[in-house]
Enzyme design. Structure first.
Site, PDB file in Angstrom:
ATOM      1  N   ASN A   1       0.831  -1.201   0.000  1.00 51.62           N
ATOM      2  CA  ASN A   1       0.000   0.000   0.000  1.00 51.62           C
ATOM      3  C   ASN A   1       0.866   1.253   0.000  1.00 51.62           C
ATOM      4  OD1 ASN A   1      -2.108  -1.792   0.178  1.00 51.62           O
ATOM      5  ND2 ASN A   1      -2.370  -1.556   2.381  1.00 51.62           N
ATOM      6  N   VAL A   2       0.342   2.279  -0.607  1.00 49.30           N
ATOM      7  CA  VAL A   2       1.083   3.546  -0.675  1.00 49.30           C
ATOM      8  C   VAL A   2       0.493   4.574   0.295  1.00 49.30           C
ATOM      9  CG1 VAL A   2       1.981   3.190  -3.007  1.00 49.30           C
ATOM     10  CG2 VAL A   2      -0.303   4.164  -2.738  1.00 49.30           C
TER      11      VAL A   2
ATOM     12  N   HIS B   1       6.008  -0.630  -2.682  1.00 45.07           N
ATOM     13  CA  HIS B   1       5.489   0.025  -3.888  1.00 45.07           C
ATOM     14  C   HIS B   1       5.487   1.536  -3.755  1.00 45.07           C
ATOM     15  CE1 HIS B   1       3.136  -3.856  -5.128  1.00 45.07           C
ATOM     16  NE2 HIS B   1       4.425  -3.937  -5.382  1.00 45.07           N
TER      17      HIS B   1
ATOM     18  N   CYS C   1      15.855  20.938  -6.268  1.00 41.51           N
ATOM     19  CA  CYS C   1      16.594  21.491  -7.431  1.00 41.51           C
ATOM     20  C   CYS C   1      15.794  22.546  -8.178  1.00 41.51           C
ATOM     21  CB  CYS C   1      16.981  20.355  -8.389  1.00 41.51           C
ATOM     22  SG  CYS C   1      15.599  19.666  -9.324  1.00 41.51           S
TER      23      CYS C   1
HETATM   24  C1  BV8 Z   1       8.319  -5.924 -11.469  1.00 43.35           C
HETATM   25  C2  BV8 Z   1       1.601   1.110  -7.048  1.00 43.35           C
HETATM   26  C3  BV8 Z   1      10.372  -6.424 -12.466  1.00 43.35           C
HETATM   27  C4  BV8 Z   1       0.748   1.865  -7.943  1.00 43.35           C
HETATM   28  C5  BV8 Z   1       1.359  -1.156  -7.727  1.00 43.35           C
HETATM   29  C6  BV8 Z   1       3.056 -12.015 -15.581  1.00 43.35           C
HETATM   30  C7  BV8 Z   1       3.264 -12.876 -14.520  1.00 43.35           C
HETATM   31  C8  BV8 Z   1       3.874 -12.436 -13.363  1.00 43.35           C
HETATM   32  C9  BV8 Z   1       4.275 -11.113 -13.229  1.00 43.35           C
HETATM   33  C10 BV8 Z   1       4.042 -10.261 -14.257  1.00 43.35           C
HETATM   34  C11 BV8 Z   1       3.450 -10.697 -15.437  1.00 43.35           C
HETATM   35  N1  BV8 Z   1       3.371  -9.616 -16.273  1.00 43.35           N
HETATM   36  C12 BV8 Z   1       3.905  -8.529 -15.652  1.00 43.35           C
HETATM   37  C13 BV8 Z   1       4.328  -8.920 -14.442  1.00 43.35           C
HETATM   38  C14 BV8 Z   1       4.980  -8.087 -13.447  1.00 43.35           C
HETATM   39  C15 BV8 Z   1       3.984  -7.168 -12.770  1.00 43.35           C
HETATM   40  C16 BV8 Z   1       2.753  -7.901 -12.293  1.00 43.35           C
HETATM   41  O1  BV8 Z   1       2.779  -8.583 -11.305  1.00 43.35           O
HETATM   42  N2  BV8 Z   1       1.655  -7.717 -13.062  1.00 43.35           N
HETATM   43  C17 BV8 Z   1       0.398  -8.375 -12.690  1.00 43.35           C
HETATM   44  C18 BV8 Z   1      -0.762  -7.449 -12.995  1.00 43.35           C
HETATM   45  C19 BV8 Z   1       0.328  -9.689 -13.447  1.00 43.35           C
HETATM   46  N3  BV8 Z   1       4.683  -6.657 -11.619  1.00 43.35           N
HETATM   47  C20 BV8 Z   1       5.430  -5.552 -11.742  1.00 43.35           C
HETATM   48  O2  BV8 Z   1       5.523  -4.898 -12.765  1.00 43.35           O
HETATM   49  C21 BV8 Z   1       6.258  -5.176 -10.517  1.00 43.35           C
HETATM   50  N4  BV8 Z   1       7.594  -4.947 -10.927  1.00 43.35           N
HETATM   51  O3  BV8 Z   1       7.923  -7.042 -11.637  1.00 43.35           O
HETATM   52  O4  BV8 Z   1       9.539  -5.484 -11.803  1.00 43.35           O
HETATM   53  C22 BV8 Z   1      11.602  -5.735 -12.867  1.00 43.35           C
HETATM   54  C23 BV8 Z   1      12.736  -6.481 -12.988  1.00 43.35           C
HETATM   55  C24 BV8 Z   1      13.888  -5.859 -13.371  1.00 43.35           C
HETATM   56  C25 BV8 Z   1      13.881  -4.491 -13.615  1.00 43.35           C
HETATM   57  C26 BV8 Z   1      12.731  -3.748 -13.488  1.00 43.35           C
HETATM   58  C27 BV8 Z   1      11.561  -4.369 -13.109  1.00 43.35           C
HETATM   59  C28 BV8 Z   1       5.768  -3.876  -9.904  1.00 43.35           C
HETATM   60  C29 BV8 Z   1       4.397  -4.077  -9.342  1.00 43.35           C
HETATM   61  C30 BV8 Z   1       3.988  -2.814  -8.597  1.00 43.35           C
HETATM   62  C31 BV8 Z   1       2.881  -2.125  -9.337  1.00 43.35           C
HETATM   63  N5  BV8 Z   1       2.382  -1.049  -8.513  1.00 43.35           N
HETATM   64  N6  BV8 Z   1       0.997  -0.177  -6.937  1.00 43.35           N
HETATM   65  C32 BV8 Z   1      -0.454   2.352  -7.198  1.00 43.35           C
HETATM   66  O5  BV8 Z   1      -0.731   1.926  -6.066  1.00 43.35           O
HETATM   67  O6  BV8 Z   1      -1.135   3.180  -7.798  1.00 43.35           O
HETATM   68  S1  BV8 Z   1       0.523  -2.606  -7.655  1.00 43.35           S
HETATM   69  C33 BV8 Z   1      -1.014  -2.428  -6.953  1.00 43.35           C
HETATM   70  O7  BV8 Z   1      -1.497  -3.783  -6.782  1.00 43.35           O
HETATM   71  C34 BV8 Z   1      -1.025  -1.858  -5.546  1.00 43.35           C
HETATM   72  O8  BV8 Z   1       0.238  -1.629  -4.993  1.00 43.35           O
HETATM   73  C35 BV8 Z   1      -1.680  -2.979  -4.752  1.00 43.35           C
HETATM   74  O9  BV8 Z   1      -1.287  -2.978  -3.452  1.00 43.35           O
HETATM   75  C36 BV8 Z   1      -1.142  -4.131  -5.497  1.00 43.35           C
HETATM   76  C37 BV8 Z   1      -1.687  -5.488  -5.190  1.00 43.35           C
HETATM   77  O10 BV8 Z   1      -3.072  -5.365  -5.076  1.00 43.35           O
HETATM   78  P1  BV8 Z   1      -3.700  -5.749  -3.649  1.00 43.35           P
HETATM   79  O11 BV8 Z   1      -3.034  -4.921  -2.601  1.00 43.35           O
HETATM   80  O12 BV8 Z   1      -3.655  -7.219  -3.486  1.00 43.35           O
HETATM   81  O13 BV8 Z   1      -5.160  -5.228  -3.804  1.00 43.35           O
HETATM   82  P2  BV8 Z   1      -6.356  -5.927  -4.596  1.00 43.35           P
HETATM   83  O14 BV8 Z   1      -7.406  -4.903  -4.785  1.00 43.35           O
HETATM   84  O15 BV8 Z   1      -5.815  -6.679  -5.779  1.00 43.35           O
HETATM   85  O16 BV8 Z   1      -6.887  -7.049  -3.580  1.00 43.35           O
HETATM   86  C38 BV8 Z   1      -7.497  -6.649  -2.364  1.00 43.35           C
HETATM   87  C39 BV8 Z   1      -7.657  -7.896  -1.536  1.00 43.35           C
HETATM   88  O17 BV8 Z   1      -8.154  -7.521  -0.261  1.00 43.35           O
HETATM   89  C40 BV8 Z   1      -8.657  -8.867  -2.140  1.00 43.35           C
HETATM   90  O18 BV8 Z   1      -8.142 -10.172  -2.037  1.00 43.35           O
HETATM   91  C41 BV8 Z   1      -9.892  -8.710  -1.230  1.00 43.35           C
HETATM   92  O19 BV8 Z   1     -10.569  -9.944  -1.046  1.00 43.35           O
HETATM   93  C42 BV8 Z   1      -9.257  -8.297   0.077  1.00 43.35           C
HETATM   94  N7  BV8 Z   1     -10.126  -7.466   0.909  1.00 43.35           N
HETATM   95  C43 BV8 Z   1     -11.016  -6.510   0.506  1.00 43.35           C
HETATM   96  N8  BV8 Z   1     -11.598  -5.967   1.601  1.00 43.35           N
HETATM   97  C44 BV8 Z   1     -11.033  -6.576   2.695  1.00 43.35           C
HETATM   98  C45 BV8 Z   1     -10.099  -7.520   2.249  1.00 43.35           C
HETATM   99  N9  BV8 Z   1      -9.388  -8.291   3.096  1.00 43.35           N
HETATM  100  C46 BV8 Z   1      -9.606  -8.121   4.417  1.00 43.35           C
HETATM  101  N10 BV8 Z   1     -10.488  -7.233   4.920  1.00 43.35           N
HETATM  102  C47 BV8 Z   1     -11.216  -6.454   4.090  1.00 43.35           C
HETATM  103  N11 BV8 Z   1     -12.100  -5.583   4.613  1.00 43.35           N
END
Ligand code: BV8
Length: 236
Positions: free
Chosen positions: A100-101, A117, A147
């Site tokens: 989270n941010v 992140h 800067c």
């Molecule tokens: C990297 C900042 C390498 C922005 C974010 C194919 C396969 C595997 C990986 C990849 C692929 N294709 C591309 C990739 C890599 C990619 C990736 O994983 N893509 C996904 C979409 C497939 N990853 C990246 O690019 C990462 N970097 O791999 O770099 C590299 C190597 C060398 C050199 C350079 C680079 C970077 C990923 C970071 C992206 N930025 N955030 C912003 O916030 O605006 S990610 C974004 O998703 C947020 O940070 C968020 O936190 C994150 C994950 O989401 P969740 O936190 O899980 O949130 P979500 O809504 O999905 O789920 C909520 C959950 O809570 C649910 O399960 C729900 O049931 C539950 N919930 C809801 N309410 C409650 C609850 N639980 C409890 N109580 C409740 N009340």
């Protein structure tokens, strides 16, 4: 039932958007509310990228300005407070790795927090590469406090960018006896893969989530429910 404290010395906790949901901060991918992680009909994956920023900087800056402003009106919920209590009391190693941010872990009093992140309340100058605390907006291209260049971007890790402090995270996973994942869908890597690293390194693994995640099958135990209830139950 609280943590079995005997054999556990070192804990790594991964949090995602679900831990802040009850504070009123939207999650990204909750399919069950029909939004499916959309903002102004854009998928987050399409806005949170360097390519989107290069293509349409105003759209991306508006997206982050809106979220930066929104988080400042939100408050930590019982899940954040329970984790802060655990952080204060726990004598062994403990690290809260958050995707989270927002700053709700810190505002609840947690200290051992790592934002893999990035942080909404920081801005990153692409001219001098310095990060500054920033609570205002960026859409008007303000001057970098260091800067003076109008080159500030959100200090948030976009898709395709390397998350922060990965070495520190893997060092903590190597020492961990327990890995706990809270409020994450297991959709984004490398965070979604930490449970498998923890398994291979011999830690016990626990998932606390509202619904089963994409990685639930990798956990020794999954407890379902709202974080505001099941995290204090686990901690206390
Ligand atoms: C990297 C900042 C390498 C922005 C974010 C194919 C396969 C595997 C990986 C990849 C692929 N294709 C591309 C990739 C890599 C990619 C990736 O994983 N893509 C996904 C979409 C497939 N990853 C990246 O690019 C990462 N970097 O791999 O770099 C590299 C190597 C060398 C050199 C350079 C680079 C970077 C990923 C970071 C992206 N930025 N955030 C912003 O916030 O605006 S990610 C974004 O998703 C947020 O940070 C968020 O936190 C994150 C994950 O989401 P969740 O936190 O899980 O949130 P979500 O809504 O999905 O789920 C909520 C959950 O809570 C649910 O399960 C729900 O049931 C539950 N919930 C809801 N309410 C409650 C609850 N639980 C409890 N109580 C409740 N009340």
């Amino acid at each position: 039932m609280p943590i079995d404290r005997n054999p556990i010395r070192n804990i790594v906790i991964l949090t995602g958007a679900g831990v802040s949901a009850e504070s009123g901060i939207d999650t990204f991918r909750d399919a069950n509310d029909g939004r499916g992680g959309l903002w102004e009909q854009h998928r987050v994956e399409d806005v949170a990228t360097p390519e989107a920023f290069a293509r349409d900087p105003d759209l991306v800056l508006r997206f982050y300005d809106m979220r930066r402003e929104a988080i400042q009106t939100k408050k930590p919920n019982p899940a954040h407070h329970a984790l802060a209590r655990l952080d204060k009391e726990w004598e062994g190693q403990l690290l809260i790795v958050t995707q989270n941010v927002d700053d709700l872990h810190e505002r609840a009093g947690a200290r051992r927090v790592l934002h893999m992140h990035g942080e909404h309340l920081n801005a990153w100058c692409t001219a001098c590469d310095v990060r500054s605390r920033w609570t205002g907006t960026l859409i008007e291209r303000p001057a970098c406090p260091r800067c003076g260049e109008p080159a500030l971007r959100p200090d948030v890790v976009w898709f395709g960018e390397m998350p922060y402090e990965m070495d520190r995270i893997f060092a903590a996973l190597r020492d961990a006896d327990l890995f706990v994942s809270i409020g994450t869908s297991g959709a984004v890597y490398p965070a979604a893969g930490f449970v498998r690293n923890a398994n291979e390194l011999g830690a016990r693994t626990l998932e606390l989530n509202l619904d089963r995640s994409q990685g639930s099958h990798w956990f020794d135990e999954t407890r379902l429910g709202p974080a505001g209830r099941i995290v204090p139950e686990w901690v206390d």
